[in-house]
Design an enzyme around this catalytic site. Structure first.
Site, PDB file in Angstrom:
ATOM      1  N   ASP A   1       0.825  -1.209   0.000  1.00  0.00           N
ATOM      2  CA  ASP A   1       0.000   0.000   0.000  1.00  0.00           C
ATOM      3  C   ASP A   1       0.867   1.272   0.000  1.00  0.00           C
ATOM      4  O   ASP A   1       1.958   1.286   0.559  1.00  0.00           O
ATOM      5  CB  ASP A   1      -0.896  -0.036   1.239  1.00  0.00           C
ATOM      6  CG  ASP A   1      -2.172   0.766   1.061  1.00  0.00           C
ATOM      7  OD1 ASP A   1      -2.406   1.298  -0.043  1.00  0.00           O
ATOM      8  OD2 ASP A   1      -2.942   0.859   2.031  1.00  0.00           O
TER       9      ASP A   1
ATOM     10  N   GLU B   1      -3.245  -0.456  -8.131  1.00  0.00           N
ATOM     11  CA  GLU B   1      -4.235   0.536  -7.726  1.00  0.00           C
ATOM     12  C   GLU B   1      -3.586   1.906  -7.780  1.00  0.00           C
ATOM     13  O   GLU B   1      -2.395   2.049  -7.493  1.00  0.00           O
ATOM     14  CB  GLU B   1      -4.723   0.265  -6.290  1.00  0.00           C
ATOM     15  CG  GLU B   1      -5.570   1.416  -5.722  1.00  0.00           C
ATOM     16  CD  GLU B   1      -6.220   1.092  -4.382  1.00  0.00           C
ATOM     17  OE1 GLU B   1      -6.725  -0.047  -4.245  1.00  0.00           O
ATOM     18  OE2 GLU B   1      -6.219   1.952  -3.499  1.00  0.00           O
TER      19      GLU B   1
HETATM   20 ZN    ZN Z   1      -4.705   5.380   2.003  1.00  0.00          ZN
END
Ligand code: ZN
Length: 524
Positions: free
Chosen positions: A188, A303
């Site tokens: 992430d 993403e």
């Molecule tokens: Zn975030």
């Protein structure tokens, strides 16, 4: 209940799970250990399971006496012989090391992450490395894809965990639960290509590119002259276009998107969008191309997230970003705009629900025009009032990310099982809050939170029921986990040990809390 002897004839790898709990228990007992009953898995020539003594976990590989199969030699450990159900068996007791985790992922494919495509997804970040079984219990059988390994580089730094440890902890948790539905991994908030490389090297399969440093938030309020000057300076070469081409592409009159959402840009809107997001599109494109080259034939998912920017992403800006990425050949599985209203850490949505609904519907229209891809919800913990809106409008094309909320549930367990430790952590959080809140979107007022001396033991967990207490404890996790004392840590070892010693209570708390996040998204 089957006999242990019957376990050794499998020709493929099959999770036997809780149905064979009896055999698992008898095997572990033969080694003087306690089985995790759901973990038993049959493989060619042997079975494997997870077992523990006290809080120490080991993987057991069990074969008929003296006949370990070849694959078992990829694992290191000590061997012993024993009897179970009157059969002589050899047992290899393997510590949960990184090398053994790699051997586990090679030989038991369900313990390695895979791409999850467009399945409705729940990301369950785990800052402590102990939460995976609880997360699995919340997601199992719901039809949602679980992104069990999800951590940003920032969180890894703040929790003193390495990329490979994040994945290893998840693989062992998957093994413990015998979870063979498949799971995802989300590296992430990656900012650089070296972030990508370190996460790809250990086996992550989804990469969330955060080009937030390249988003120019000042575009929202810049004067016409400033805007024109900034537009001139855009790296059109990098974007493989020209100012004239952009105007030709976007200033075409009204465009109707699925769901009858109409957008029409004028020159100023285009310039604001291009100045705000142009460099971010360029950065995302180079991150994508780097990944595509590095991964070669190996599958991956990308993403793009711009959730951590100052101002909301408008419908037209989302349209601009998606259209430009498409033109540049970028493929993505999810996109995280910055939504209207407040997505603060660890508490429910703040803002007008009707405004949110209308804006979200327009984001969905853009997604349907250039996708489908999933709308990704960062800081997704505890946003209970907007989950039904998201699920309905996006028809389940959602990737919900949570992390901090699992840490808060762990603290709730600590409040019950180790009240003095909880008091110390709470007192420490008051000291740290002003410093630690800097990089988070929060608004807590610590003066509204009762101090450790104000609460009886059985009221301690109530700190976690109010917004102020939740945020106070949420943003200080990094300090709590990494502050040193002498050779060791101030809290880390005690916190982890208390959770290990009350494992089922910890898993139950996570399961209950995460279920509330997942249920609104089931059935799409
Ligand atoms: Zn975030």
């Amino acid at each position: 209940m089957g006999e242990v002897a019957g376990l050794f004839s499998s020709e493929e790898t099959v999770v036997l799970g809780a149905a064979s709990a009896g055999q698992a228990e008898r095997i572990a007992d033969a080694a003087g250990l306690i089985a995790y009953p759901g973990s038993l898995v049959a493989a060619p020539g042997a079975v494997a399971l997870l077992a523990k003594t006290g809080v120490d976990k080991s993987m057991l590989i069990v074969a008929p006496e003296g006949s370990f199969p070849d694959w078992s030699f990829e694992f290191s450990g000590r061997t012993m012989t024993a009897q179970a159900d009157g059969v002589n068996i050899s047992i290899k007791i393997c510590p949960l090391t990184h090398d053994n985790a790699q051997a586990l992922r090679r030989n038991f494919p369900y313990t390695r992450p895979v791409c999850m495509g467009l399945k409705t997804a729940a990301g369950t970040g785990d800052r402590l490395g102990l939460a995976t079984p609880g997360h699995i219990r919340a997601v199992r059988g719901t039809g949602l894809a679980a992104f069990l390994a999800q951590q940003s580089i920032r969180e890894m730094t703040r929790t003193a965990r390495r990329v490979r440890q994040v994945l290893d902890d998840v693989s062992w948790g998957v093994f413990e639960e015998g979870f063979d539905e498949g799971f995802g991994s989300d590296a992430d908030h990656l900012k650089t290509t070296s972030d990508i490389d370190s996460c790809a090297a250990v086996g992550f399969t989804m990469f969330t590119v955060d080009p937030g440093d390249h988003v120019d938030g000042s575009a929202d309020s810049a004067s016409a002259d400033e805007l024109a000057a900034k537009f001139q300076k855009l790296d059109f070469g990098g974007l493989e276009t020209t100012a004239a081409d952009l105007r030709r592409d976007y200033l075409t009159g009204p465009v109707t998107l699925p769901g009858d959402v109409v957008i029409e840009a004028d020159d100023e809107m285009l310039l604001r969008a291009a100045v705000k997001y142009g460099a971010a599109v360029g950065h995302t494109t180079s991150m994508f191309r780097h990944l595509a080259t590095e991964r070669g034939e190996k599958p991956f998912e990308l993403e793009m997230s711009v959730d951590e920017t100052q101002t909301p992403t408008t419908t037209f800006e989302h349209y601009f970003v998606a259209r430009e990425l498409t033109r540049l050949g970028v493929k993505w599985v999810s996109m995280a705009p910055r939504f209207v209203g407040e997505f603060e850490k660890g508490i429910d949505y703040k803002g007008d629900l009707e405004t949110f609904r209308n804006s979200f519907a327009e984001h969905v229209a853009v997604m349907r025009r250039f996708g489908p891809y999933k709308i990704s919800i960062h800081s997704g913990s505890d946003k209970f009032t907007v989950y039904p809106i998201m699920a309905e409008l996006a028809d389940g094309l959602i990737h919900l990310k949570t992390a901090g909320t699992s840490y808060l549930e762990a603290l709730r367990v600590i409040a019950h099982v180790a009240p003095e430790l909880f008091r110390e952590i709470l007192a420490f959080a008051f000291e740290r809050y002003d410093t630690d809140k800097a990089s988070y979107h929060v608004s807590a007022d610590p003066s509204k939170v009762p101090g450790p001396e104000d609460l009886a033991d059985d009221r301690l967990a109530s700190v976690l029921n109010g917004d102020d207490g939740r945020q106070l404890l949420h943003v200080t996790f990094g300090s709590v986990l990494t502050t040193k004392m002498g050779e060791g840590y101030l809290f880390r070892e005690r916190l982890l040990m208390a959770l290990r010693s009350h494992e089922e209570e910890h898993y139950d708390a996570l399961q209950k809390h995460l279920k509330r996040h997942i249920e609104p998204f089931e059935g799409f």
